[in-house]
Design a protein around this motif. Structure first.
Motif, PDB file in Angstrom:
ATOM      1  N   MET A   1      86.663  75.021  56.706  1.00 25.74           N
ATOM      2  CA  MET A   1      86.461  76.343  56.154  1.00 25.74           C
ATOM      3  C   MET A   1      87.009  76.368  54.736  1.00 25.74           C
ATOM      4  SD  MET A   1      87.892  79.858  57.736  1.00 25.74           S
ATOM      5  CE  MET A   1      88.430  81.130  56.661  1.00 25.74           C
ATOM      6  N   LYS A   2      86.260  76.978  53.796  1.00 26.17           N
ATOM      7  CA  LYS A   2      86.688  77.062  52.405  1.00 26.17           C
ATOM      8  C   LYS A   2      86.869  78.515  52.014  1.00 26.17           C
ATOM      9  CE  LYS A   2      84.677  72.755  50.960  1.00 26.17           C
ATOM     10  NZ  LYS A   2      83.892  72.060  49.971  1.00 26.17           N
ATOM     11  N   LYS A   3      87.826  78.756  51.140  1.00 28.23           N
ATOM     12  CA  LYS A   3      88.109  80.106  50.673  1.00 28.23           C
ATOM     13  C   LYS A   3      88.281  80.066  49.169  1.00 28.23           C
ATOM     14  CE  LYS A   3      91.138  84.044  51.199  1.00 28.23           C
ATOM     15  NZ  LYS A   3      90.099  84.990  50.886  1.00 28.23           N
ATOM     16  N   GLU A   4      87.620  80.984  48.471  1.00 23.61           N
ATOM     17  CA  GLU A   4      87.773  81.076  47.033  1.00 23.61           C
ATOM     18  C   GLU A   4      88.981  81.943  46.727  1.00 23.61           C
ATOM     19  OE1 GLU A   4      85.381  82.864  43.249  1.00 23.61           O
ATOM     20  OE2 GLU A   4      84.210  81.877  44.802  1.00 23.61           O
ATOM     21  N   VAL A   5      89.857  81.432  45.863  1.00 19.10           N
ATOM     22  CA  VAL A   5      91.065  82.162  45.494  1.00 19.10           C
ATOM     23  C   VAL A   5      91.136  82.288  43.979  1.00 19.10           C
ATOM     24  CG1 VAL A   5      92.348  81.448  47.552  1.00 19.10           C
ATOM     25  CG2 VAL A   5      92.436  80.034  45.521  1.00 19.10           C
ATOM     26  N   VAL A   6      91.872  83.273  43.517  1.00 16.81           N
ATOM     27  CA  VAL A   6      92.036  83.513  42.086  1.00 16.81           C
ATOM     28  C   VAL A   6      93.085  82.554  41.536  1.00 16.81           C
ATOM     29  CG1 VAL A   6      92.740  85.219  40.371  1.00 16.81           C
ATOM     30  CG2 VAL A   6      91.418  85.925  42.344  1.00 16.81           C
ATOM     31  N   THR A   7      92.844  82.013  40.350  1.00 18.31           N
ATOM     32  CA  THR A   7      93.814  81.148  39.697  1.00 18.31           C
ATOM     33  C   THR A   7      94.599  81.968  38.684  1.00 18.31           C
ATOM     34  OG1 THR A   7      92.220  80.517  38.011  1.00 18.31           O
ATOM     35  CG2 THR A   7      92.359  79.107  39.950  1.00 18.31           C
ATOM     36  N   LYS A   8      95.794  81.524  38.355  1.00 16.81           N
ATOM     37  CA  LYS A   8      96.616  82.179  37.340  1.00 16.81           C
ATOM     38  C   LYS A   8      97.257  81.116  36.477  1.00 16.81           C
ATOM     39  CE  LYS A   8      97.790  86.241  40.015  1.00 16.81           C
ATOM     40  NZ  LYS A   8      98.863  87.087  40.524  1.00 16.81           N
ATOM     41  N   THR A   9      97.499  81.470  35.241  1.00 18.57           N
ATOM     42  CA  THR A   9      98.239  80.559  34.372  1.00 18.57           C
ATOM     43  C   THR A   9      99.666  81.057  34.342  1.00 18.57           C
ATOM     44  OG1 THR A   9      97.504  81.822  32.446  1.00 18.57           O
ATOM     45  CG2 THR A   9      96.243  79.856  32.994  1.00 18.57           C
ATOM     46  N   TYR A  10     100.114  81.614  33.269  1.00 16.77           N
ATOM     47  CA  TYR A  10     101.473  82.120  33.168  1.00 16.77           C
ATOM     48  C   TYR A  10     101.468  83.600  33.526  1.00 16.77           C
ATOM     49  CZ  TYR A  10     106.082  83.070  31.304  1.00 16.77           C
ATOM     50  OH  TYR A  10     107.383  83.453  31.164  1.00 16.77           O
ATOM     51  N   GLY A  11     102.215  83.986  34.525  1.00 18.18           N
ATOM     52  CA  GLY A  11     102.225  85.382  34.951  1.00 18.18           C
ATOM     53  C   GLY A  11     100.926  85.731  35.653  1.00 18.18           C
ATOM     54  N   ASP A  12     100.317  86.826  35.252  1.00 12.23           N
ATOM     55  CA  ASP A  12      99.067  87.265  35.875  1.00 12.23           C
ATOM     56  C   ASP A  12      97.845  86.979  35.024  1.00 12.23           C
ATOM     57  OD1 ASP A  12     100.240  88.158  38.176  1.00 12.23           O
ATOM     58  OD2 ASP A  12     100.536  90.184  37.448  1.00 12.23           O
ATOM     59  N   ILE A  13      97.962  86.102  34.058  1.00 10.75           N
ATOM     60  CA  ILE A  13      96.837  85.766  33.187  1.00 10.75           C
ATOM     61  C   ILE A  13      95.934  84.781  33.921  1.00 10.75           C
ATOM     62  CG2 ILE A  13      96.164  84.739  30.989  1.00 10.75           C
ATOM     63  CD1 ILE A  13      98.998  85.493  29.979  1.00 10.75           C
ATOM     64  N   PRO A  14      94.634  85.106  34.082  1.00  8.23           N
ATOM     65  CA  PRO A  14      93.744  84.193  34.805  1.00  8.23           C
ATOM     66  C   PRO A  14      93.444  82.925  34.004  1.00  8.23           C
ATOM     67  CG  PRO A  14      92.536  86.132  34.059  1.00  8.23           C
ATOM     68  CD  PRO A  14      93.969  86.337  33.682  1.00  8.23           C
ATOM     69  N   LEU A  15      93.197  81.860  34.716  1.00  8.37           N
ATOM     70  CA  LEU A  15      92.806  80.588  34.113  1.00  8.37           C
ATOM     71  C   LEU A  15      91.394  80.723  33.565  1.00  8.37           C
ATOM     72  CD1 LEU A  15      93.498  77.575  33.693  1.00  8.37           C
ATOM     73  CD2 LEU A  15      92.563  77.153  35.958  1.00  8.37           C
ATOM     74  N   LYS A  16      91.182  80.265  32.337  1.00  7.27           N
ATOM     75  CA  LYS A  16      89.873  80.362  31.689  1.00  7.27           C
ATOM     76  C   LYS A  16      89.543  79.044  31.012  1.00  7.27           C
ATOM     77  CE  LYS A  16      90.250  85.281  30.583  1.00  7.27           C
ATOM     78  NZ  LYS A  16      89.073  85.886  31.135  1.00  7.27           N
ATOM     79  N   ILE A  17      88.258  78.820  30.795  1.00  6.66           N
ATOM     80  CA  ILE A  17      87.827  77.717  29.945  1.00  6.66           C
ATOM     81  C   ILE A  17      87.077  78.318  28.773  1.00  6.66           C
ATOM     82  CG2 ILE A  17      87.747  75.945  31.735  1.00  6.66           C
ATOM     83  CD1 ILE A  17      84.720  76.348  31.848  1.00  6.66           C
TER      84      ILE A  17
END
Length: 61
Positions: A1-17
């Motif tokens: 089973m797979k689950k998508e989760v939110v990523t974070k960098t420092y604090g609550d800032i989401p990981l972006k490219i």
């Protein structure tokens, strides 16, 4: 089973490219992590909308 989760960098800032860097603005895409609950494997992905943008931008390089 797979689950998508939110990523974070420092604090609550989401990981972006960064897809494209303009003179005044950048085009970024949020990166999401997919966690396999059986094996513990984590893979990263972007939304379908951001994937289409990336294909369009990188096709011209």
């Amino acid at each position: 089973m797979k689950k998508e989760v939110v990523t974070k960098t420092y604090g609550d800032i989401p990981l972006k490219i960064e897809l494209d860097k303009g003179h005044f603005t950048s085009k970024n895409a949020d990166v999401h992590a997919v966690l396999d609950l059986d094996s513990g494997e984590v893979t990263f992905k972007v939304s379908e909308k951001d994937l289409l943008k990336a294909r369009e931008l990188y096709r011209n390089e």
